[in-house]
Design an enzyme around this catalytic site. Sequence first.
Site, PDB file in Angstrom:
ATOM      1  N   LYS A   1      -9.165   3.495 -19.633  1.00 52.86           N
ATOM      2  CA  LYS A   1      -9.569   3.817 -20.990  1.00 52.86           C
ATOM      3  C   LYS A   1      -8.374   3.654 -21.935  1.00 52.86           C
ATOM      4  CE  LYS A   1     -13.258   4.707 -18.645  1.00 52.86           C
ATOM      5  NZ  LYS A   1     -13.642   6.015 -18.165  1.00 52.86           N
TER       6      LYS A   1
ATOM      7  N   ASP B   1      -8.746  16.531 -15.995  1.00 54.57           N
ATOM      8  CA  ASP B   1      -8.961  15.126 -16.328  1.00 54.57           C
ATOM      9  C   ASP B   1      -8.631  14.981 -17.812  1.00 54.57           C
ATOM     10  OD1 ASP B   1     -10.107  12.707 -17.185  1.00 54.57           O
ATOM     11  OD2 ASP B   1     -11.707  12.789 -15.693  1.00 54.57           O
TER      12      ASP B   1
ATOM     13  N   TYR C   1     -17.667  14.373 -15.995  1.00 56.54           N
ATOM     14  CA  TYR C   1     -17.866  12.926 -15.929  1.00 56.54           C
ATOM     15  C   TYR C   1     -18.887  12.597 -14.827  1.00 56.54           C
ATOM     16  CZ  TYR C   1     -16.905   8.003 -15.248  1.00 56.54           C
ATOM     17  OH  TYR C   1     -17.046   6.650 -15.122  1.00 56.54           O
TER      18      TYR C   1
ATOM     19  N   ARG D   1       0.825  -1.212   0.000  1.00 60.51           N
ATOM     20  CA  ARG D   1       0.000   0.000   0.000  1.00 60.51           C
ATOM     21  C   ARG D   1       0.861   1.265   0.000  1.00 60.51           C
ATOM     22  NH1 ARG D   1      -2.410   2.358   4.339  1.00 60.51           N
ATOM     23  NH2 ARG D   1      -2.488   0.396   5.504  1.00 60.51           N
TER      24      ARG D   1
HETATM   25  C1  LIG Z   1     -14.067   6.562 -16.984  1.00 57.51           C
HETATM   26  C2  LIG Z   1     -13.761   7.954 -16.622  1.00 57.51           C
HETATM   27  C3  LIG Z   1     -13.472   8.313 -15.294  1.00 57.51           C
HETATM   28  C4  LIG Z   1     -13.537   7.322 -14.159  1.00 57.51           C
HETATM   29  O1  LIG Z   1     -12.578   6.325 -14.279  1.00 57.51           O
HETATM   30  P1  LIG Z   1     -12.738   4.848 -13.665  1.00 57.51           P
HETATM   31  O2  LIG Z   1     -11.456   4.233 -14.036  1.00 57.51           O
HETATM   32  O3  LIG Z   1     -13.939   4.226 -14.284  1.00 57.51           O
HETATM   33  O4  LIG Z   1     -12.906   5.020 -12.191  1.00 57.51           O
HETATM   34  C5  LIG Z   1     -13.143   9.633 -15.044  1.00 57.51           C
HETATM   35  N1  LIG Z   1     -13.102  10.556 -16.021  1.00 57.51           N
HETATM   36  C6  LIG Z   1     -13.379  10.254 -17.299  1.00 57.51           C
HETATM   37  C7  LIG Z   1     -13.324  11.317 -18.324  1.00 57.51           C
HETATM   38  C8  LIG Z   1     -13.714   8.951 -17.646  1.00 57.51           C
HETATM   39  O5  LIG Z   1     -14.010   8.660 -18.917  1.00 57.51           O
END
Ligand SMILES: *Cc1c(COP(=O)(O)O)cnc(C)c1O
Length: 379
Positions: free
Chosen positions: A195, A170, A98, A46
């Site tokens: 992603k 983000d 998001y 951790r």
């Molecule tokens: C999918 C997504 C998230 C969240 O990510 P997870 O890995 O599903 O927790 C945050 N921001 C954007 C733009 C996303 O597409």
Amino acid sequence: MNINTKILHDYPVIDPVTGSSSIPKYQTSTFHQKNVFTHTGFSYTRFGNPTVEAAEKCIASLENAQFSLAFSSGMAAINAVLFLLSKGDHLVLGKNIYGGTFQSIHLFLARFGIDCTFVDETDIDSWQKAIKKETKMFYIETPSNPLLTITDIKKVTELANEYQILTVADNTFMTPISQHPLDLGVDIVIHSATKFINGHSDVVAGLVATNNEELYQQLKEHQKALGGILGPEDAWLLLLGVKTLGLRMEKSVRNASELANFLVNHPKVTNVYYPGLEQHAGHSIHQKQCEDCGAILSFEVDSVKQIETLFTHCRVPIVAVSLGGVESILSYPWAMSHASMPEKDRLAMGVTETLVRLSCGIEDVEDLIADLDDALNAM
Ligand SMILES: *Cc1c(COP(=O)(O)O)cnc(C)c1O
């Protein structure tokens, strides 16, 4: 070093102990200490793990950052960053955010006494007007999900600097292949590595990168104390997936651009949202701050009755939540990514019952076009 070379060489890619050309999966929770007062640099997973550290150093290299952290999901990364805020602080963010981030803000921040203002992210005056003396953080997502609205990163960071406000971006949709928020003045960049970065729809992971050491130390404490760490197995898969990020993006972006042009001219499609289209409201700002137009687009059809036909007739893309895989992913934000948002908030941001989002994969574009054409004509 250029980005495609960095992806393969500019972070630990060789195991220092054995020379293994694939960083091993250090599948361990703890590390033996020969001497009770010292350790190898790793004491407990951790607090740090060599496989996870390699993934962290990878995103630092790609985002031109000195410091970085890995998390169990994009949301764990986002929450670790939002926890920089304290009672009485004020957060400003785009209204096209998001769904999970929106949910977290409503679940926790309000209860913790943190005030939030949602602004029109495409309008710099809207950010300016939202500033109060308690404003501590600007939170940017560009292009936004799922409507691909564009925020001028440089203008927002310049405004933030004037008022000593922290900026967070983000960068999931663009990836470090084509957008570098830290270079444009952002303090902290976040990724859902689930992603494009991992790219194979087999891992959930989050990453954070910054050049501010003080912020890094705070976020490292959050990572430890909140406990949303990335596991070694997922870090290992991520390291495998990221190696082809450049190649995958090249093909996916090309497919998205061709599909956008196809959809714009299709009689059954009423609206197409893709920053690469000249008629897109954020086209020129996006061109200025990015190297390509991304692999995600969304479009609208005429009526909600057509939605089911469209989804059941598509045979090439998978129908799923998520995006950024090697396979194309067709999704329905109304009932998927944005379902947790109250209906009136969804409609206010343009997430209608007739909106469809397509994350373009690396298939042959002729097959994607033929498949969508069949499905659209079946409606
Ligand atoms: C999918 C997504 C998230 C969240 O990510 P997870 O890995 O599903 O927790 C945050 N921001 C954007 C733009 C996303 O597409």
